[in-house]
Design a protein around this motif. Structure first.
Motif, PDB file in Angstrom:
ATOM      1  N   LYS A 184       0.828  -1.213   0.000  1.00  0.00           N
ATOM      2  CA  LYS A 184       0.000   0.000   0.000  1.00  0.00           C
ATOM      3  C   LYS A 184       0.861   1.263   0.000  1.00  0.00           C
ATOM      4  CE  LYS A 184      -3.770   0.327  -0.048  1.00  0.00           C
ATOM      5  NZ  LYS A 184      -4.688   0.558  -1.198  1.00  0.00           N
ATOM      6  N   CYS A 210      -6.726  11.372  -2.110  1.00  0.00           N
ATOM      7  CA  CYS A 210      -7.378  10.398  -1.238  1.00  0.00           C
ATOM      8  C   CYS A 210      -8.722   9.958  -1.797  1.00  0.00           C
ATOM      9  CB  CYS A 210      -7.520  10.945   0.177  1.00  0.00           C
ATOM     10  SG  CYS A 210      -8.685  12.287   0.355  1.00  0.00           S
ATOM     11  N   SER A 214     -10.525   6.189  -2.163  1.00  0.00           N
ATOM     12  CA  SER A 214     -11.719   6.032  -1.330  1.00  0.00           C
ATOM     13  C   SER A 214     -11.353   5.832   0.141  1.00  0.00           C
ATOM     14  CB  SER A 214     -12.572   4.856  -1.827  1.00  0.00           C
ATOM     15  OG  SER A 214     -12.989   5.074  -3.159  1.00  0.00           O
ATOM     16  N   VAL A 215     -10.379   6.617   0.600  1.00  0.00           N
ATOM     17  CA  VAL A 215      -9.976   6.576   2.002  1.00  0.00           C
ATOM     18  C   VAL A 215      -9.990   7.996   2.549  1.00  0.00           C
ATOM     19  CG1 VAL A 215      -8.552   4.518   1.733  1.00  0.00           C
ATOM     20  CG2 VAL A 215      -7.523   6.782   1.465  1.00  0.00           C
ATOM     21  N   SER A 216      -9.962   8.115   3.852  1.00  0.00           N
ATOM     22  CA  SER A 216      -9.953   9.433   4.472  1.00  0.00           C
ATOM     23  C   SER A 216      -8.598  10.108   4.269  1.00  0.00           C
ATOM     24  CB  SER A 216     -10.242   9.318   5.971  1.00  0.00           C
ATOM     25  OG  SER A 216      -9.157   8.683   6.627  1.00  0.00           O
ATOM     26  N   THR A 219      -6.014   8.681   6.709  1.00  0.00           N
ATOM     27  CA  THR A 219      -5.467   7.371   6.322  1.00  0.00           C
ATOM     28  C   THR A 219      -4.476   7.504   5.183  1.00  0.00           C
ATOM     29  OG1 THR A 219      -7.500   6.263   7.009  1.00  0.00           O
ATOM     30  CG2 THR A 219      -6.058   5.055   5.518  1.00  0.00           C
ATOM     31  N   PHE A 220      -4.836   8.315   4.174  1.00  0.00           N
ATOM     32  CA  PHE A 220      -3.935   8.505   3.033  1.00  0.00           C
ATOM     33  C   PHE A 220      -2.615   9.109   3.505  1.00  0.00           C
ATOM     34  CE2 PHE A 220      -2.095  10.614  -0.610  1.00  0.00           C
ATOM     35  CZ  PHE A 220      -2.310   9.711  -1.642  1.00  0.00           C
TER      36      PHE A 220
END
Length: 234
Positions: A184, A210, A214-216, A219-220
């Motif tokens: 990742k 991000c 499709s992540v916050s 998180t990114f």
């Protein structure tokens, strides 16, 4: 006992493809990929290795393992109990660890080691081949000579993607150090570079990137900052 200077040690990233490889075959038939952690020879011609199979889809992992079990070049496959490994616990990428007993006559590991190439991080196995991040204490000309002997010995296609001297600054191109990153982390930092995040002025924002994954934003940025930390301070 002698001690070599850092200037005599090179890091190289090798792209390897060879026929009758159970790992490459399984990756080619599925969307899953594999990391080779460690291998131990258990008898003449056979070895036991620890590997991690990973993909976004669990059924692709299962198909990969099925392919490994059906290969004529493997003797047994054992699935290890679920463990909190870095690429699973940190990033939620489905993965399964396996122990494989296999025929070393269809691998390049022994040939590489016999010529002085030692992998310094996991070997990344894809359908297009194996990516070996290695150390070797030889000149660039000698590296090519040794690779030629390996190509003849195991009938392998080997490409040197990059060589970096021990005292040389890392460039911003594809680096051996990137294979210390989780899958990742590799994906995120590669996307950021291609999107122009590291250009001046920047050609994109974290918010825009991000949304692609499709992540916050939090998180990114966690993925990106951990990757940057490993690259800047290997």
């Amino acid at each position: 006992m002698s001690r070599a200077s850092v200037e005599s040690c090179n890091r190289a990233l090798l792209q390897v493809w060879h026929e009758d490889c159970w790992g490459i075959d399984a990756a080619d038939k599925t969307a899953a990929e594999m990391l080779m952690h460690r291998v131990h020879r258990i008898s003449d011609g056979t070895a036991k290795g620890h590997f991690t199979v990973f993909d976004k889809k669990t059924d692709e992992i299962e198909s990969f393992i099925d392919s490994v079990e059906q290969s004529p070049y493997t003797q047994s496959v054992n699935i290890l109990p679920s463990q909190q490994l870095e690429y699973e616990s940190l990033f939620g990428i489905p993965s399964t660890d396996i122990i494989v007993d296999y025929d070393t006559g269809h691998s390049v590991g022994d040939a590489l080691i016999s010529e002085g190439f030692i992998n310094h991080s996991p070997v990344h196995v894809q359908g297009t081949g194996e990516r070996w991040p290695v150390f070797i204490e030889e000149s660039r000309d000698e590296i090519e000579a040794r690779l030629d002997r390996i190509r003849d010995q195991v009938d392998a296609e080997i490409t040197v993607n990059q060589i970096i001297s021990g005292n040389q600054q890392l460039s911003h191109g594809p680096l051996p150090i990137q294979y210390n990153l989780s899958p990742k982390q590799q994906e995120v930092v590669s996307f950021a570079r291609q999107a122009g995040y590291y250009e001046w002025p920047r050609e994109t924002t974290v918010r825009d990137m991000c949304s692609e994954f499709s992540v916050s934003k939090t998180t990114f940025l966690e993925h990106l900052r951990k990757a940057e930390s490993k690259i800047m301070d290997p």
